[in-house]
Write an enzyme that holds these catalytic residues in place. Structure first.
Site, short mmCIF file in Angstrom:
data_model
loop_
_atom_site.label_atom_id
_atom_site.label_comp_id
_atom_site.label_asym_id
_atom_site.label_seq_id
_atom_site.Cartn_x
_atom_site.Cartn_y
_atom_site.Cartn_z
N CYS A 113 0.83 -1.22 0.00
CA CYS A 113 0.00 0.00 0.00
C CYS A 113 0.86 1.26 0.00
O CYS A 113 0.46 2.30 -0.54
CB CYS A 113 -0.96 0.00 1.18
SG CYS A 113 -0.17 -0.12 2.80
N HIS A 428 -1.40 1.26 7.48
CA HIS A 428 -1.92 1.25 6.10
C HIS A 428 -1.82 2.64 5.47
O HIS A 428 -2.15 3.64 6.09
CB HIS A 428 -3.39 0.79 6.12
CG HIS A 428 -3.97 0.58 4.76
ND1 HIS A 428 -3.39 -0.23 3.82
CD2 HIS A 428 -5.09 1.10 4.18
CE1 HIS A 428 -4.13 -0.22 2.72
NE2 HIS A 428 -5.16 0.58 2.91
#
Length: 480
Positions: A113, A428
Site C-alpha cells: 500500500c 496502512h
C-alpha cells in the site's frame, strides 16, 4: 520461481511464472490480467483442495511444468439495449475512464500500500506523465544505469495502463523492478514482504526519474523532474559564538513540516522546518561549533510537496514511532512568507493580476489601469530576470503549444498521502487525489471511492484515523 500452465474454460495459458516467495494472491493477480477473472472469484485446484490467498507454496507440492485447473467467471460487460442506450460498461475502456471520472485502483501485492498510494499521487501529475511518454526504450541516456532505466520504463507503462483501465491493475512489473533497484523494498519477515515507508518510496522514485528524464548531454535546467517538483532554497548559516556567516543554495523536492507542541497548522510547521541547527567545524574557533541555518525559497515548483515529519526513531522499542498530533492544512496554501526578498518582488505583480482576475469572477470592480500597469510590471520583471535563473517566477512551457505563465506563490491542494497506524513500517497507506473534474477520489489499493472536500480536511491527525503524511499542491499561475 517455477513455471506452470493454467487451464481455464477452453483456454490453456502456458508458461505462467509463480514466484514462490510471494503469496498465492499475487499469482491470482497475474491470472486476473490474463483471464479477467477477479482473484476473489478464482477457484484453483491444488493438492489438498482450493488454493487459498495466504497459503504456503512449499506445502502445496506444485511442480515445474504442472498443469493447474482454474474455474471462475470473468467480469462481464453489459450489452446495450436495442433502443441504443449506451451504458458505461459498453464503452471502450479508455472512454469508461472518462465516464467514471477516475482511473483504476492498484492491487495490493502483499504490504504494498505504501507503493500504491505513492504511485496514485504521482500519477495525478500530467506534466510527469507527459515527460514519461517522451522517454523511449532506445533513448536511454548513457549516464543512466540499467536498473534506473527499467524503473522509468515500468513507471511509464504502469501510468499508461492506469489511464486506460477502470478495472484494478496489478503492478507486478513495477514492483519487481523497484525491488531490484532498491532492495530494501524487498525485505522479508517470516516469508512475507514487510510494510515500508511511503516517503522513502516517493523520494527514491523521484530521484530515479530525475536522473532518467534529464535530456542527454544537457544542463540541469532541462531536468524535467526538477522543473515539476524542484524547490530552490537559499540559506543563511550563522554561528553566534564566532559571528561567522555564510550562505548556500540547494534544490530539494519537498518542504518539511516539523511537528512540536507549538505547531497546530501547516504554516507553523513549515516555518520550523526552514530553521535548523547543525554542528560543524569553525575555522575561527578552531573547533566544532553550533550554527543556525535559516532557509528561504528562491524558486518555486509547479507542484509543491510537503512532508509531515511524523515519524522518529524510538530507541526503547527500536522502531519508528509516530507523532499523532493534529496539524491542520489548508486547501489553498500561500507560501509568500517563506520566499526570499528577491522572489517576493517578482511575485508581487502576478499576485495582483491573480487578485484582479478572481475579483472579476466574483463581480467586483477592478481598476483596469492598475491591472494594466501590473501586467506591464510582470513583463518588465520577466525581462530583467531573464538572464538570471535564480528566483525566476516564470514557468517555462514543457510541451509545444503550452503558454508561458507566471508563478503567484499560491497553491491548490491536489493530493494527500495518508498513514493509519502507530508505526511507519506497519499500518496502512492510502492516496487521496483530486481529479481534473474537481472531485476527490480515495485510492485505497484496488478500491477507489469518491470523497468530498470535508473528508480531505479531516485527515489532519489527532487520533488513529488516516492522517496526512505527504501532501501535494499545484501552483496557481497567471498567463503572460
Amino acid at each position: 520461481m517455477i513455471t506452470v500452465s493454467v487451464k481455464w474454460q477452453k483456454e490453456i495459458f502456458k508458461e505462467v511464472e509463480i514466484d514462490t516467495t510471494q503469496s498465492p494472491y499475487v499469482f491470482k493477480c497475474q491470472l486476473y490480467d490474463l483471464t479477467g477473472v477477479p482473484p476473489e472469484r478464482q477457484k484453483i485446484m491444488v493438492k489438498g483442495g482450493l488454493l487459498k490467498d495466504d497459503a504456503d507454496w512449499s506445502t502445496l507440492g506444485v511442480k515445474e511444468g504442472q498443469k493447474l485447473m482454474m474455474m471462475g467467471t470473468a467480469d462481464e460487460i453489459v450489452k446495450s439495449p436495442e433502443k441504443g442506450t449506451v451504458f458505461v460498461e459498453d464503452l471502450p475502456e479508455e472512454e469508461q475512464v472518462v465516464a467514471v471520472g477516475h482511473t483504476a485502483g492498484l492491487f495490493n501485492l502483499g504490504n504494498t500500500c505504501y507503493m500504491n498510494s505513492t504511485l496514485q499521487c504521482l500519477h495525478s501529475v500530467p506534466e510527469l506523465k507527459s515527460s514519461l511518454i517522451k522517454y523511449s526504450h532506445s533513448g536511454r541516456n548513457n549516464d543512466v544505469d540499467p536498473s534506473s532505466h527499467m524503473l522509468t520504463i515500468a513507471t511509464r507503462d504502469l501510468f499508461n495502463e492506469l489511464d486506460k483501465s477502470v478495472k484494478p491493475v496489478a503492478p507486478m512489473q513495477f514492483w519487481m523492478v523497484l525491488r531490484k533497484k532498491y532492495p530494501q523494498f524487498g525485505q522479508l519477515h517470516n516469508g512475507v514482504f514487510m510494510q515500508q515507508d511511503a516517503e522513502e518510496c516517493w523520494t527514491q522514485l523521484l530521484y530515479t526519474l530525475s536522473q532518467s528524464l534529464r535530456s542527454p548531454g544537457s544542463s540541469e535546467n532541462l531536468d524535467a523532474v526538477k522543473a515539476i517538483f524542484g524547490i530552490e532554497l537559499i540559506s543563511r548559516i550563522h554561528c553566534q559564538e564566532s559571528n561567522e556567516e555564510s550562505s548556500e543554495s540547494e534544490s530539494v523536492y519537498s518542504l518539511k513540516c516539523h511537528i512540536s507542541q507549538e505547531v497546530n497548522h501547516l504554516h507553523e510547521g513549515i516555518k520550523h522546518g526552514l530553521k535548523s541547527e547543525l554542528e560543524k567545524a569553525s575555522p575561527a574557533l578552531g573547533r566544532s561549533a553550533t550554527y543556525l541555518k535559516e532557509s528561504r525559497i528562491n524558486a518555486l515548483p509547479r507542484y509543491l510537496t510537503v512532508q509531515f515529519v511524523r515519524f522518529f526513531w524510538k530507541r526503547e522499542s527500536n522502531q519508528k514511532a509516530k507523532i499523532l498530533r493534529k496539524v491542520d492544512y489548508p486547501l489553498e496554501l500561500d507560501v509568500y512568507d517563506f520566499c526570499s526578498d528577491d522572489l517576493r518582488k517578482k511575485l508581487d505583480a502576478p499576485r495582483q493580476i491573480l487578485r484582479n482576475e478572481e475579483g472579476k469572477k466574483l463581480g467586483l470592480k477592478v481598476n483596469d489601469t492598475s491591472s494594466a500597469q501590473k501586467e506591464n510590471d510582470v513583463k518588465m520583471a520577466d525581462a530583467e530576470g531573464s538572464s538570471n535563473v535564480d528566483g525566476e517566477p516564470s514557468v517555462v512551457p514543457m510541451d509545444e503549444g503550452e503558454k508561458e505563465t507566471q508563478m503567484t506563490g499560491i497553491y491548490d491542494l491536489v493530493a494527500v498521502l495518508t498513514h493509519k497506524g502507530r508505526s511507519a513500517d506497519s499500518g496502512h497507506y492510502v492516496g487521496w487525489v483530486k481529479q481534473e473534474n474537481g472531485k476527490w477520489i480515495e485510492f485505497d489499493d484496488d478500491n477507489p471511492k469518491p470523497r468530498v472536500e470535508d473528508d480531505i480536511t479531516r485527515l489532519s491527525g489527532g487520533g488513529d484515523w488516516h492522517m496526512a503524511y505527504i501532501i501535494m499542491y499545484k501552483a496557481r499561475v497567471v498567463s503572460v
